[in-house]
Design an enzyme around this catalytic site. Structure first.
Site, mmCIF file in Angstrom:
data_model
loop_
_atom_site.group_PDB
_atom_site.id
_atom_site.type_symbol
_atom_site.label_atom_id
_atom_site.label_comp_id
_atom_site.label_asym_id
_atom_site.label_seq_id
_atom_site.Cartn_x
_atom_site.Cartn_y
_atom_site.Cartn_z
ATOM 1 N N SER A 245 -8.238 -2.057 -4.481
ATOM 2 C CA SER A 245 -8.892 -0.745 -4.512
ATOM 3 C C SER A 245 -9.824 -0.632 -5.702
ATOM 4 O O SER A 245 -10.964 -0.175 -5.571
ATOM 5 C CB SER A 245 -7.851 0.375 -4.610
ATOM 6 O OG SER A 245 -7.180 0.511 -3.406
ATOM 7 N N GLN B 54 -0.282 2.248 -6.102
ATOM 8 C CA GLN B 54 -1.726 2.483 -6.191
ATOM 9 C C GLN B 54 -2.296 2.135 -7.572
ATOM 10 O O GLN B 54 -3.394 1.594 -7.664
ATOM 11 C CB GLN B 54 -2.027 3.944 -5.864
ATOM 12 C CG GLN B 54 -2.924 4.068 -4.675
ATOM 13 C CD GLN B 54 -2.927 5.461 -4.083
ATOM 14 O OE1 GLN B 54 -2.193 6.348 -4.518
ATOM 15 N NE2 GLN B 54 -3.752 5.658 -3.087
ATOM 16 N N ASP C 256 -3.196 -1.532 -7.809
ATOM 17 C CA ASP C 256 -3.908 -2.096 -6.673
ATOM 18 C C ASP C 256 -5.294 -2.609 -7.060
ATOM 19 O O ASP C 256 -6.269 -1.855 -7.128
ATOM 20 C CB ASP C 256 -4.005 -1.021 -5.575
ATOM 21 C CG ASP C 256 -4.564 -1.574 -4.289
ATOM 22 O OD1 ASP C 256 -5.082 -2.708 -4.292
ATOM 23 O OD2 ASP C 256 -4.481 -0.869 -3.272
ATOM 24 N N ARG D 170 0.849 -1.199 0.000
ATOM 25 C CA ARG D 170 0.000 0.000 0.000
ATOM 26 C C ARG D 170 0.875 1.236 0.000
ATOM 27 O O ARG D 170 1.038 1.905 1.021
ATOM 28 C CB ARG D 170 -0.909 -0.021 1.204
ATOM 29 C CG ARG D 170 -1.753 -1.243 1.209
ATOM 30 C CD ARG D 170 -3.028 -0.994 1.905
ATOM 31 N NE ARG D 170 -4.094 -1.492 1.080
ATOM 32 C CZ ARG D 170 -5.365 -1.311 1.331
ATOM 33 N NH1 ARG D 170 -5.747 -0.623 2.354
ATOM 34 N NH2 ARG D 170 -6.267 -1.797 0.531
ATOM 35 N N TYR E 161 -4.622 0.196 7.300
ATOM 36 C CA TYR E 161 -5.675 -0.800 7.504
ATOM 37 C C TYR E 161 -6.197 -0.722 8.936
ATOM 38 O O TYR E 161 -5.531 -0.202 9.827
ATOM 39 C CB TYR E 161 -5.099 -2.204 7.314
ATOM 40 C CG TYR E 161 -4.948 -2.668 5.899
ATOM 41 C CD1 TYR E 161 -6.056 -2.907 5.107
ATOM 42 C CD2 TYR E 161 -3.685 -2.921 5.373
ATOM 43 C CE1 TYR E 161 -5.909 -3.385 3.812
ATOM 44 C CE2 TYR E 161 -3.528 -3.389 4.081
ATOM 45 C CZ TYR E 161 -4.647 -3.629 3.309
ATOM 46 O OH TYR E 161 -4.499 -4.098 2.037
HETATM 47 P P1 NAD Z 1 -10.613 -2.765 3.928
HETATM 48 O O1 NAD Z 1 -11.349 -3.349 2.774
HETATM 49 O O2 NAD Z 1 -9.498 -3.524 4.526
HETATM 50 O O3 NAD Z 1 -11.672 -2.466 5.114
HETATM 51 C C1 NAD Z 1 -12.806 -1.670 4.907
HETATM 52 C C2 NAD Z 1 -12.965 -0.623 5.989
HETATM 53 O O4 NAD Z 1 -13.544 -1.230 7.149
HETATM 54 C C3 NAD Z 1 -11.676 0.036 6.459
HETATM 55 O O5 NAD Z 1 -11.791 1.427 6.260
HETATM 56 C C4 NAD Z 1 -11.601 -0.332 7.936
HETATM 57 O O6 NAD Z 1 -11.015 0.678 8.722
HETATM 58 C C5 NAD Z 1 -13.066 -0.517 8.269
HETATM 59 N N1 NAD Z 1 -13.336 -1.281 9.505
HETATM 60 C C6 NAD Z 1 -12.707 -2.380 9.997
HETATM 61 N N2 NAD Z 1 -13.278 -2.772 11.163
HETATM 62 C C7 NAD Z 1 -14.297 -1.898 11.415
HETATM 63 C C8 NAD Z 1 -15.260 -1.767 12.461
HETATM 64 N N3 NAD Z 1 -15.278 -2.599 13.488
HETATM 65 N N4 NAD Z 1 -16.147 -0.742 12.372
HETATM 66 C C9 NAD Z 1 -16.122 0.118 11.336
HETATM 67 N N5 NAD Z 1 -15.247 0.056 10.324
HETATM 68 C C10 NAD Z 1 -14.339 -0.943 10.366
HETATM 69 O O7 NAD Z 1 -10.112 -1.299 3.616
HETATM 70 P P2 NAD Z 1 -9.663 -0.622 2.234
HETATM 71 O O8 NAD Z 1 -10.826 -0.238 1.441
HETATM 72 O O9 NAD Z 1 -8.707 -1.509 1.571
HETATM 73 O O10 NAD Z 1 -8.948 0.725 2.739
HETATM 74 C C11 NAD Z 1 -8.245 0.911 3.958
HETATM 75 C C12 NAD Z 1 -7.380 2.185 3.840
HETATM 76 O O11 NAD Z 1 -6.240 1.963 3.047
HETATM 77 C C13 NAD Z 1 -8.091 3.378 3.228
HETATM 78 O O12 NAD Z 1 -7.702 4.538 3.917
HETATM 79 C C14 NAD Z 1 -7.549 3.428 1.834
HETATM 80 O O13 NAD Z 1 -7.610 4.707 1.252
HETATM 81 C C15 NAD Z 1 -6.144 2.991 2.059
HETATM 82 N N6 NAD Z 1 -5.537 2.404 0.824
HETATM 83 C C16 NAD Z 1 -4.286 2.829 0.461
HETATM 84 C C17 NAD Z 1 -3.706 2.297 -0.695
HETATM 85 C C18 NAD Z 1 -2.356 2.762 -1.147
HETATM 86 O O14 NAD Z 1 -1.815 3.664 -0.568
HETATM 87 N N7 NAD Z 1 -1.805 2.144 -2.184
HETATM 88 C C19 NAD Z 1 -4.390 1.332 -1.426
HETATM 89 C C20 NAD Z 1 -5.656 0.914 -0.989
HETATM 90 C C21 NAD Z 1 -6.215 1.467 0.153
#
Ligand code: NAD
Length: 391
Positions: free
Chosen positions: A139, A133, A136, A128, A233
């Site tokens: 995403s 990105q 990914d 990440r 995460y």
């Molecule tokens: P994910 O699919 O792993 O999880 C979905 C969401 O569920 C997350 O936001 C997590 O915080 C939330 N969650 C977990 N337990 C919870 C609870 N008990 N109650 C409420 N919410 C809860 O997450 P994702 O979509 O992959 O994204 C996570 C983060 O990573 C985001 O900020 C995203 O922007 C970032 N991200 C960065 C990159 C990168 O930099 N290359 C790539 C993908 C995602």
């Protein structure tokens, strides 16, 4: 290097790993592309279009495996557990495999491809980082899922989403609550807003409050500690935390027409955030779309790939959501694959467009699962050890 694109064999999978539009770009970077006849048909990409863009279309899957140096798939190894071994049988030493592989869930199937002395890369393992990105797949596919979830909810809800002021009276807008504001959750918020609903959301990571608000939704404040883990995460919390979270969310859920749950903790079973009691508290006709169904679900009543009707509430637990929007899901996946393949080219100016997977590169190292007949990825090795230990 020749990139091979085969028809997906996982039941219900309609995506294709490379779409025709990316073929001229691959050719420009020195790749050739060979495609199995019909590979893109279910996603809306005809063989003739592949040919028109410079790919060679061949009659059988075996032809692709025989001709290609790199096999690009949407689903391989554990992401296609019942059929992947048919493909392994066609693979040869030194061939490169690129695709979603579910490596931490089914490391045993990664071990099986290792035996073929194939270099397999698991696209879910992409680090990440900002540079990664554009590759990914999690995403890009989460974007599709978040959008689709809202459309399903709107279709099932016996109410309008937007507010209407008509001669026949005023209609109040639907209330949508999104749980988990990662990529899928944020897209669900944006889509529900576009449809005119009143949207609120909660995430265990307080850092997303600003993102939720920038989309015009309300961040539901809860008196809970932060669940921010490594790499942006969420981290796994204890049952006490989840119990308290459920208590605090009961009222918000009871007042919502639609609840979309996306809460995930990488590599773990999804936490139960909506109990049967909470479902009972919702108004008849309400809809829950549980995007965590593949990992067990965030709602206690969710059944993967089934529509559950309970206490007047409809609960959807779809899996493989991106396959339901195959044209654009494939386009996004293909762009991720294209960027991943280009990253395999030498970054040395003098050796421009020369294929070099041995170069020092955090994205290659982070996704490389099998090499020289062994599983080489630390997390996959660890998962494999856990599976073997359990047997
Ligand atoms: P994910 O699919 O792993 O999880 C979905 C969401 O569920 C997350 O936001 C997590 O915080 C939330 N969650 C977990 N337990 C919870 C609870 N008990 N109650 C409420 N919410 C809860 O997450 P994702 O979509 O992959 O994204 C996570 C983060 O990573 C985001 O900020 C995203 O922007 C970032 N991200 C960065 C990159 C990168 O930099 N290359 C790539 C993908 C995602």
């Amino acid at each position: 290097m020749k990139v091979g694109v085969v028809k997906e064999t996982f039941p219900g999978e309609r995506r294709v790993a490379v779409v025709p539009d990316h073929i001229p770009q691959l050719v420009k970077r020195g790749f050739e592309v060979v495609v199995e006849a019909g590979a893109g048909a279910e996603a809306g990409y005809a063989d003739a279009v592949y040919e028109g863009k410079g790919a060679e279309v061949v009659a059988t899957r075996k032809d692709v495996f025989d001709k290609a140096d790199i096999i690009a798939q949407v689903r391989t190894c554990g992401a296609n557990p019942d059929c992947c071994e048919d493909d392994f049988a066609m693979m040869r030493e030194g061939q490169i495999l690129v695709g979603a592989a579910e490596p931490l869930g089914r490391p045993d199937l990664v071990a099986k491809v290792a035996i073929k002395r194939v270099n397999a890369f698991g696209l879910e393992l992409i680090p990440r980082t900002t540079r990664a990105q554009a590759m990914d797949i999690l995403s890009s596919m989460a974007t599709v899922a978040g959008y689709r979830a809202v459309l399903w909810a709107a279709e099932r809800l016996p109410k309008f989403f937007p507010m209407f002021m008509t001669a026949a009276g005023t209609v109040a807008p639907a209330k949508v609550f999104v749980m988990g504001a990662g990529v899928a959750g944020l897209q669900a918020i944006a889509t529900a807003k576009r449809l005119g609903a009143i949207v609120s959301a909660y995430d265990i990571r307080p850092a997303v409050k600003e993102e939720i608000e920038s989309l015009g939704a309300k961040f539901v404040e809860m008196d809970l500690e932060s669940g921010e883990g490594e790499g942006g995460y969420a981290k796994e919390m204890d049952e006490d935390f989840y119990r308290r979270q459920r208590e605090l969310m009961t009222k918000v859920i009871a007042e919502s027409d639609v609840v979309i749950t996306t809460a995930a903790v990488p590599g773990k079973k999804a936490p139960i955030l909506v109990t049967e009691e909470m479902v009972k508290g919702m108004a008849p006709g309400s809809v829950i779309v549980d995007l965590a169904a593949e990992r067990g679900g965030n709602c206690e009543l969710t059944k993967a790939d089934e529509v559950v009707e309970a206490h007047g509430v409809t609960i959807l637990g779809p899996t493989n959501v991106p396959a339901t929007l195959p044209f654009h899901a494939s386009q996004m996946y293909s762009k991720n694959v294209f960027n991943f393949l280009v990253n395999m080219l030498s970054k040395d100016r003098e050796r421009k467009n020369e294929f070099d997977i041995e170069q020092e590169d955090d994205i290659l190292a982070g996704t490389w699962m099998t090499k020289d007949g062994e599983v080489v990825h630390e997390a996959v090795k660890e998962a494999l050890g856990a599976v073997e230990g359990a047997n």
